[in-house]
Design a protein around this motif. Structure first.
Motif, short mmCIF file in Angstrom:
data_model
loop_
_atom_site.label_atom_id
_atom_site.label_comp_id
_atom_site.label_asym_id
_atom_site.label_seq_id
_atom_site.Cartn_x
_atom_site.Cartn_y
_atom_site.Cartn_z
N ARG A 1 0.80 -1.22 0.00
CA ARG A 1 0.00 0.00 0.00
C ARG A 1 0.83 1.27 0.00
O ARG A 1 0.41 2.30 -0.50
N ARG A 2 2.02 1.19 0.57
CA ARG A 2 2.87 2.38 0.61
C ARG A 2 3.26 2.87 -0.77
O ARG A 2 3.65 4.01 -0.94
N ILE B 1 1.30 2.91 -3.40
CA ILE B 1 0.16 3.29 -4.22
C ILE B 1 -0.30 4.72 -3.94
O ILE B 1 -0.46 5.11 -2.79
N TYR C 1 -9.08 16.89 4.31
CA TYR C 1 -9.90 17.42 5.40
C TYR C 1 -10.07 18.92 5.20
O TYR C 1 -9.09 19.66 5.20
N LEU D 1 -8.44 21.49 7.64
CA LEU D 1 -6.99 21.52 7.84
C LEU D 1 -6.40 22.29 6.65
O LEU D 1 -6.99 22.33 5.58
N PHE E 1 -0.15 15.01 7.44
CA PHE E 1 -0.91 13.89 8.00
C PHE E 1 -0.78 12.66 7.12
O PHE E 1 -0.43 11.57 7.58
N TRP E 2 -1.06 12.84 5.84
CA TRP E 2 -1.00 11.69 4.95
C TRP E 2 0.43 11.15 4.84
O TRP E 2 0.65 9.95 4.72
N THR F 1 2.57 11.04 7.19
CA THR F 1 2.79 10.21 8.38
C THR F 1 2.19 8.83 8.19
O THR F 1 2.82 7.82 8.48
N LEU F 2 0.97 8.81 7.67
CA LEU F 2 0.31 7.53 7.48
C LEU F 2 1.05 6.66 6.46
O LEU F 2 1.06 5.44 6.57
N TYR F 3 1.62 7.31 5.47
CA TYR F 3 2.32 6.54 4.45
C TYR F 3 3.76 6.21 4.81
O TYR F 3 4.51 5.70 3.99
N ASP G 1 5.20 1.68 14.89
CA ASP G 1 4.50 2.20 13.73
C ASP G 1 3.02 2.37 14.03
O ASP G 1 2.40 3.38 13.69
N ALA H 1 2.45 5.31 16.21
CA ALA H 1 2.64 6.57 15.50
C ALA H 1 1.43 6.86 14.62
O ALA H 1 0.94 7.99 14.56
N GLN H 2 0.94 5.82 13.93
CA GLN H 2 -0.22 6.01 13.07
C GLN H 2 -1.45 6.39 13.89
O GLN H 2 -2.19 7.30 13.54
N ALA I 1 -1.24 9.85 14.97
CA ALA I 1 -1.49 10.79 13.88
C ALA I 1 -2.98 10.96 13.65
O ALA I 1 -3.48 12.08 13.47
N VAL I 2 -3.71 9.85 13.69
CA VAL I 2 -5.16 9.91 13.50
C VAL I 2 -5.82 10.68 14.64
O VAL I 2 -6.66 11.55 14.43
N LYS J 1 -5.05 14.38 14.43
CA LYS J 1 -5.79 15.01 13.34
C LYS J 1 -7.24 15.27 13.76
O LYS J 1 -7.79 16.36 13.57
N SER K 1 -4.63 3.80 2.38
CA SER K 1 -3.28 4.00 2.92
C SER K 1 -2.83 2.78 3.71
O SER K 1 -3.63 1.91 4.03
N PRO K 2 -1.54 2.74 4.05
CA PRO K 2 -1.03 1.62 4.85
C PRO K 2 -1.49 1.65 6.31
O PRO K 2 -1.07 0.80 7.09
N LEU K 3 -2.37 2.57 6.67
CA LEU K 3 -2.84 2.64 8.04
C LEU K 3 -3.50 1.33 8.44
O LEU K 3 -4.43 0.87 7.79
N ARG L 1 -5.91 -1.16 10.38
CA ARG L 1 -7.27 -0.94 10.89
C ARG L 1 -7.24 -0.79 12.40
O ARG L 1 -8.00 -0.02 12.97
#
Lengths: 236, 226, 226
Positions: free
Chosen positions: A68-69, A71, A81, A84, A92-93, A95-97, C3, C6-7, C10-11, C14, C90-92, C94
């Motif tokens: 997923r990283r 893509i 958002y 923001l 934010f995104w 960080t998630l990636y 990880d 951290a995720q 972040a959520v 936000k 995303s790689p987040l 669940r």
């Protein structure tokens, strides 16, 4: 590198069942851009969602090098958002990636610069015009430097100038050879994606009724082939 | 014999047994000293309550298996069990007051069984509402499984809360109708009733399951022709 | 693991930035809490029942309503521009999403409770001074239970019809065990009883939290994906 193998998916069950994907398989390597043309309801969005890992297909599998990283998704909705700022969204995104902490701010600045949004970075998304919001969405898709880009009707609602800009950007992003990215672009309008494509597919009722390299064919030729492939053939 | 047919037979046998229980309870079982004839509802009330809870546990277990195996039969079973459980809960919640009024003088009392069953009733209603609110069958099955599993895990907490709550609010008359130390003939009637309710549960669930199966198959046929 | 944290953070961050920036939901929840407390005041006869008998109930019913308000908006945030879809692509993980949402919801509810508790003390003239620390502890324990299950269910209802209504109906049965524990411990604390008398209820609250936080965290992945 992206490969799909025997993808099959249906929505619903019984009488109202819709076959969205009916045995789709292909492999793409760096530098290839696949343009998928098809009418509404052909399953293009479903295919992209399966490639992105949003939907688990009833049968078949997808392999994307890097998971997923790797893509980046550009679709109808921006995933941003509204309250923001553009920069906050990007961070934010990022960080998630999994973009390393030290790289996030510089990377955001880089992407914003490339899209000409540097001066709007600290504005909230709700205050942006449609065109700028679209660009912000693209920035979000690129923030983690994806090696695969999935685009679901990205030219929708763009005027000619904006569409041309986007095409130019995508051309740049595609790169070439081993260092290039894989792009998968779904659209119902042949004119929009043809020039970018290295490979062309026509999707109808969940199936690829045509899948071949573009081989230098121009928009008119492809449009003609599309009309024949999609309009012809038996129903059922 | 088709599934629905089998289901109908089982239900019939169960109903006959239940009728038998009643004849036995009314004619052949002694009248309970403290509570009088109204106590006889207990033969209906307690097994129904036991099966209300068992049905919920089965819904939860079916949910667990569904999440791993994704077999739609498990989901169909869970739906059937939930509906039958709701019916049984309703039986408990209506016979309880009917029993309670002559014995305790009030229509409702927060005794352990009624309170637990009321909880289960709300769980069932929520479960069935969620099932009704989701169109896609796979999503529905998944959501139902999640809710069913949560319901299953709540059951011990229901018992614990009710137990703790009741130790604060002792019943005005100490009535322990569920005491295992029943005289022989009462115990026999009670067990007979439990067997009857077991048959009823199996019969109703089988029929309901068969109905679901038939409905799904019918839609499937149409899809083939489309 | 790092990880995941951290995720999740972040959520959570936000969500909290969004909530504090727009403030609408927060202010509404706080005002609602104040209103409910006010209504309770006018809904009772102070000469008939001493306040301190009803106080725990009033406090906890108010907090329950506040928690429901908070939970209703939890995933609404993700509906604008289909951000939820973005999160799922995303790689987040669940589980990371669940923990992030859980933390954000807890902070939201904590803020509302932090305003509600002083108001409660003020309106009902309840002496909390000596027991403030254990009281806050109980509030924290019970709130964790409410919000853990509520976060799971709020994700479950987003793809259903009448989401907000459905959330309330399916969630309430799950709120009762922690509610019972919370009310009983609060009553004992306010009544000046030693903490040792509340051990049973505290165990109930702790057990509930452990079971349902783990369960919800595990089941989340089945509710949020398409």
């Amino acid at each position: 590198m992206l490969s799909a193998e025997g993808l099959r998916h249906v929505f619903g069950e019984g009488r109202g069942q819709v076959v969205a994907l009916d045995g789709v398989s292909f492999t793409l390597t760096s530098g290839q851009t696949l343009a998928i043309f098809g009418p509404n309801g052909a399953g293009k969005t479903t295919l992209l969602k399966v490639l992105a890992g949003l939907i688990r297909p009833r049968a078949g599998s997808v392999r994307v090098a890097g998971g997923r990283r790797a893509i980046g998704w550009i679709g109808h909705q921006s995933h941003l958002y509204e309250h923001l700022t553009v920069r906050e969204n990007l961070l934010f995104w990022a960080t998630l990636y999994g973009v390393p902490a030290a790289r996030r701010a510089p990377r955001a600045a880089e992407v914003l610069g490339r899209l000409g949004m540097g001066d709007r970075a600290d504005q909230p998304v709700w205050s942006l015009s449609r065109g700028l919001a679209q660009r912000a969405a693209i920035a979000k898709a690129l923030i983690h430097d994806p090696s695969v880009l999935l685009l679901d009707e990205p030219f929708t609602g763009l005027d000619l100038a904006a569409a041309a800009e986007l095409r130019a950007l995508l051309g740049e992003l595609r790169g070439g050879g081993a260092a290039g990215r894989v792009l998968v672009l779904a659209t119902h309008n042949v004119d929009e994606g043809v020039e970018l494509a290295t490979d062309v597919a026509f999707q109808r009722r969940g199936r690829f009724v045509h899948f071949a390299p573009r081989a230098g064919r121009g928009p008119a030729e492809i449009a003609e082939a599309y009309r024949r492939a999609v309009a012809g053939g038996t129903d059922g | 014999m088709s599934l629905a047919h089998k289901g109908r037979w089982i239900t019939l046998v169960g109903l006959v047994c239940l009728a038998g229980v009643y004849v036995r309870a009314l004619a052949f079982t002694p009248v309970e000293r403290l509570q009088g004839p109204a106590q006889k509802i207990f033969y209906l009330h307690v097994p129904a309550a036991l099966w209300t809870e068992a049905a919920m546990i089965l819904v939860g277990l079916a949910g667990i298996f569904y999440l791993f195996l994704k077999d739609p039969r498990l989901d169909r079973f869970a739906a059937a069990s939930a509906e039958v459980g709701t019916v049984f809960a309703t039986i408990v919640l209506t016979t309880g007051p009917i029993w309670g009024k002559p014995i305790w003088g009030t229509w409702w009392t927060w005794d352990a069984r009624l309170t637990s069953t009321l909880f289960l009733f709300f769980l069932y209603v929520g479960y069935l509402l969620v099932r009704g609110a989701v169109r896609d069958p796979r999503l529905r099955a998944r959501y139902a499984a999640v809710l069913g599993i949560c319901g299953l895990c709540l059951v011990p907490f229901i018992h614990l809360s009710v137990f703790l709550f009741r130790t604060l609010h002792p019943q005005p008359i100490i009535v322990k109708p569920s005491a295992p130390s029943l005289p022989g003939s009462m115990l026999a009637t009670w067990l007979f009733s439990l067997a009857a309710f077991t048959l009823l549960y199996v019969g109703f669930v089988t029929q309901r399951y068969a109905l679901s199966l038939a409905r799904d198959a019918q839609q499937g046929e149409h899809a083939d022709h489309a | 693991m790092g990880d995941l944290l951290a995720q999740a953070w972040a959520v959570a961050r936000k969500d909290l930035v969004l909530e504090f920036r727009t403030r609408t939901a927060l202010v509404s929840a706080v005002v609602f809490t104040a209103l409910v407390l006010t209504v309770f005041n006018f809904g009772r006869d102070p000469t008939a029942v001493p306040t301190v008998d009803l106080a725990p109930t009033i406090l906890w019913v108010t907090f329950t309503f506040a928690a429901m308000l908070a939970l209703n908006r939890a995933f609404q945030l993700e509906l604008e521009n289909q951000a939820l879809e973005g999160l799922l692509v995303s790689p987040l993980s669940r589980t990371g999403l669940y923990w992030g949402k859980l933390v954000a919801n807890l902070v939201f509810v904590a803020v509302v409770e932090a305003v509600g508790l002083p108001l409660f003390v003020l309106f009902f003239d309840v002496p909390v001074g000596r027991v403030l620390v254990p009281l806050v502890g109980v509030i924290a324990l019970a709130t964790l239970g409410f919000v853990a299950v509520g976060t799971l269910f709020s994700a479950l209802v987003i793809r259903t019809r009448f989401a907000e209504l459905l959330l309330v109906v399916i969630l309430l049965p799950f709120l009762v065990p922690p509610l019972i524990g919370a009310v009983q411990v609060t009553a004992r604390l306010l009544g000046g009883r030693p903490l040792s008398e509340s051990v049973g209820y505290l165990k109930l609250l702790a057990a509930y939290d452990i079971v349902f936080v783990s369960l919800a965290s595990f089941l989340f992945r089945f509710t949020v994906d398409e």
